[in-house]
Design a protein around this motif. Sequence first.
Motif, short mmCIF file in Angstrom:
data_model
loop_
_atom_site.label_atom_id
_atom_site.label_comp_id
_atom_site.label_asym_id
_atom_site.label_seq_id
_atom_site.Cartn_x
_atom_site.Cartn_y
_atom_site.Cartn_z
N ASP A 91 20.36 -2.10 21.12
CA ASP A 91 20.39 -1.92 19.67
C ASP A 91 19.65 -3.08 19.00
O ASP A 91 19.41 -4.13 19.60
CB ASP A 91 21.83 -1.82 19.17
N LYS A 92 19.28 -2.90 17.75
CA LYS A 92 18.47 -3.89 17.05
C LYS A 92 19.19 -5.23 16.93
O LYS A 92 18.55 -6.30 17.07
CB LYS A 92 18.09 -3.38 15.66
N ALA A 93 20.48 -5.22 16.69
CA ALA A 93 21.22 -6.48 16.55
C ALA A 93 21.15 -7.30 17.83
O ALA A 93 20.97 -8.53 17.80
CB ALA A 93 22.68 -6.20 16.18
N THR A 94 21.29 -6.63 18.98
CA THR A 94 21.18 -7.32 20.27
C THR A 94 19.77 -7.86 20.47
O THR A 94 19.58 -9.00 20.90
CB THR A 94 21.57 -6.38 21.41
N ALA A 95 18.77 -7.02 20.16
CA ALA A 95 17.38 -7.45 20.33
C ALA A 95 17.07 -8.67 19.47
O ALA A 95 16.35 -9.59 19.90
CB ALA A 95 16.45 -6.30 19.99
N ASP A 96 17.61 -8.70 18.25
CA ASP A 96 17.33 -9.82 17.34
C ASP A 96 17.91 -11.13 17.87
O ASP A 96 17.42 -12.22 17.51
CB ASP A 96 17.91 -9.53 15.96
N ARG A 97 18.93 -11.06 18.70
CA ARG A 97 19.55 -12.28 19.24
C ARG A 97 18.82 -12.81 20.48
O ARG A 97 19.15 -13.89 20.97
CB ARG A 97 21.02 -12.00 19.60
N ILE A 98 17.85 -12.05 20.96
CA ILE A 98 17.12 -12.45 22.17
C ILE A 98 15.75 -12.97 21.79
O ILE A 98 14.97 -12.29 21.11
CB ILE A 98 16.99 -11.25 23.14
N ASP A 99 15.44 -14.19 22.21
CA ASP A 99 14.12 -14.77 21.95
C ASP A 99 13.14 -14.35 23.04
O ASP A 99 13.53 -14.15 24.21
CB ASP A 99 14.22 -16.30 21.92
N LEU A 100 11.88 -14.26 22.68
CA LEU A 100 10.86 -13.99 23.69
C LEU A 100 10.82 -15.17 24.67
O LEU A 100 10.88 -16.34 24.28
CB LEU A 100 9.50 -13.80 23.03
N GLY A 101 10.74 -14.84 25.94
CA GLY A 101 10.77 -15.86 26.99
C GLY A 101 12.16 -16.17 27.50
O GLY A 101 12.32 -16.93 28.46
N GLN A 102 13.18 -15.56 26.87
CA GLN A 102 14.57 -15.83 27.25
C GLN A 102 15.02 -14.89 28.36
O GLN A 102 14.80 -13.68 28.29
CB GLN A 102 15.47 -15.65 26.03
N PRO A 103 15.66 -15.41 29.41
CA PRO A 103 16.21 -14.53 30.45
C PRO A 103 17.54 -13.95 30.01
O PRO A 103 18.34 -14.61 29.34
CB PRO A 103 16.40 -15.48 31.64
N VAL A 104 17.76 -12.69 30.38
CA VAL A 104 19.03 -12.02 30.10
C VAL A 104 19.54 -11.40 31.39
O VAL A 104 18.76 -11.03 32.27
CB VAL A 104 18.88 -10.93 29.01
N ALA A 105 20.86 -11.31 31.50
CA ALA A 105 21.48 -10.70 32.67
C ALA A 105 21.73 -9.23 32.40
O ALA A 105 22.31 -8.86 31.38
CB ALA A 105 22.80 -11.40 33.00
N LEU A 106 21.26 -8.38 33.29
CA LEU A 106 21.52 -6.95 33.22
C LEU A 106 22.72 -6.65 34.10
O LEU A 106 22.75 -7.03 35.28
CB LEU A 106 20.30 -6.15 33.69
N THR A 107 23.72 -5.96 33.55
CA THR A 107 24.98 -5.76 34.27
C THR A 107 25.34 -4.28 34.35
O THR A 107 24.80 -3.45 33.63
CB THR A 107 26.13 -6.52 33.59
N ASP A 108 26.30 -3.99 35.23
CA ASP A 108 26.83 -2.63 35.30
C ASP A 108 28.00 -2.49 34.33
O ASP A 108 28.28 -3.40 33.53
CB ASP A 108 27.21 -2.25 36.73
N GLU A 109 28.69 -1.35 34.39
CA GLU A 109 29.76 -1.08 33.43
C GLU A 109 30.96 -2.00 33.61
O GLU A 109 31.80 -2.12 32.71
CB GLU A 109 30.20 0.39 33.53
N ARG A 110 31.04 -2.69 34.76
CA ARG A 110 32.14 -3.63 35.01
C ARG A 110 31.70 -5.07 34.81
O ARG A 110 32.37 -5.99 35.24
CB ARG A 110 32.70 -3.41 36.42
N ASP A 111 30.56 -5.26 34.15
CA ASP A 111 30.03 -6.59 33.83
C ASP A 111 29.62 -7.37 35.08
O ASP A 111 29.57 -8.61 35.06
CB ASP A 111 31.02 -7.40 32.99
N ARG A 112 29.29 -6.67 36.15
CA ARG A 112 28.78 -7.33 37.35
C ARG A 112 27.26 -7.43 37.25
O ARG A 112 26.58 -6.45 36.92
CB ARG A 112 29.19 -6.56 38.60
#
Length: 333
Positions: A91-112
């Motif tokens: 969603d846009k709110a999540t995208a706005d909190r992420i800076d270019l060049g920033q790593p993010v963790a992709l998780t499953d439905e159990r936050d793994r």
Amino acid sequence: MSEKGLIPPHGGKLVNLIGSEARRRELEVAARKMPRIKLPEREQCDLELLAVGAMSPLTTFMDDADFHGVCERMRLASGLVWSMPVTCSVDKATADRIDLGQPVALTDERDRTLAVLTVEEKYLHDKKLEAERAYGTADEKHPGVAVVYAQGDVCLSGPLIVLTPRHDPPFAKYRLTPAQTRAVFAERGWRTVVAFQTRNPIHRAHEYITKCALEVCDGLLIHPLVGQTQEGDIPADVRMRCYEALLGNYYCPKNTLLAVWPAAMRYAGPREAILHALVRRNYGCTHFIVGRDHAGVGTYYGTYDAQRIFDEFDPAEIGITPLRFENTFWCRK
């Protein structure tokens, strides 16, 4: 053909996005402090396929150039044929909190943690374009289009390192990667292999067309889809018992291999038929069965649209030969 007599992957190289053991341990710790993005089921399925090279030549979720190229022309920015978008959206709110060049963790439905994506690009998700061009309809009642409309409004792309393609994967002994199916084909001496895609139990007509295909190929890969499907489809565990019974009693084990394909069903008809063929090329198959209304749903596509779409390309661009079967049925006359 490659040095082992197998068909080369789409794009010439089999992708592997799974990090080394040391790198995965390092990222597992670092990911605890990263922004976390919970992937919906379709994106989890796509991530696993990206990780093991099933979607070669893709090395990450699509950027804006690839997304628009695929939607509008069925081609990646490189010019290679690719028929369906593969995106990671938020969603846009999540995208706005992420800076270019920033790593993010992709998780499953159990936050793994599944993977780490370093965000180098954010772009608007043109859902209407994707629906109309990739699915041929903007109707929200279409199950694949409904998934698109439920996705985020902003897509993320950038370098991707996978830690775990899937936690606790079902059907683990059948969950062969492209590298593993290729190794089996080479060991068995199969130079020509036909793939059969299905999301249903194999019935008598399926048995007939697969055995017809074996008359022109060395081996048969029965490759059922076991990822996300629509409500009302027969559950994968039920179907797997059917496949096992058939392989134990009706197919010759010397020229048949059962492996699962952990993909999400898009129900995109002709466009998805091209995707299914390209992916099976990555698994080492030289031929692909395209039957009546392949990957279709309801009345959105014509009976043989999924066969005709192959005629829009130079066969060398697809690289895998479609075996086209008309409607097969039992005749009592």
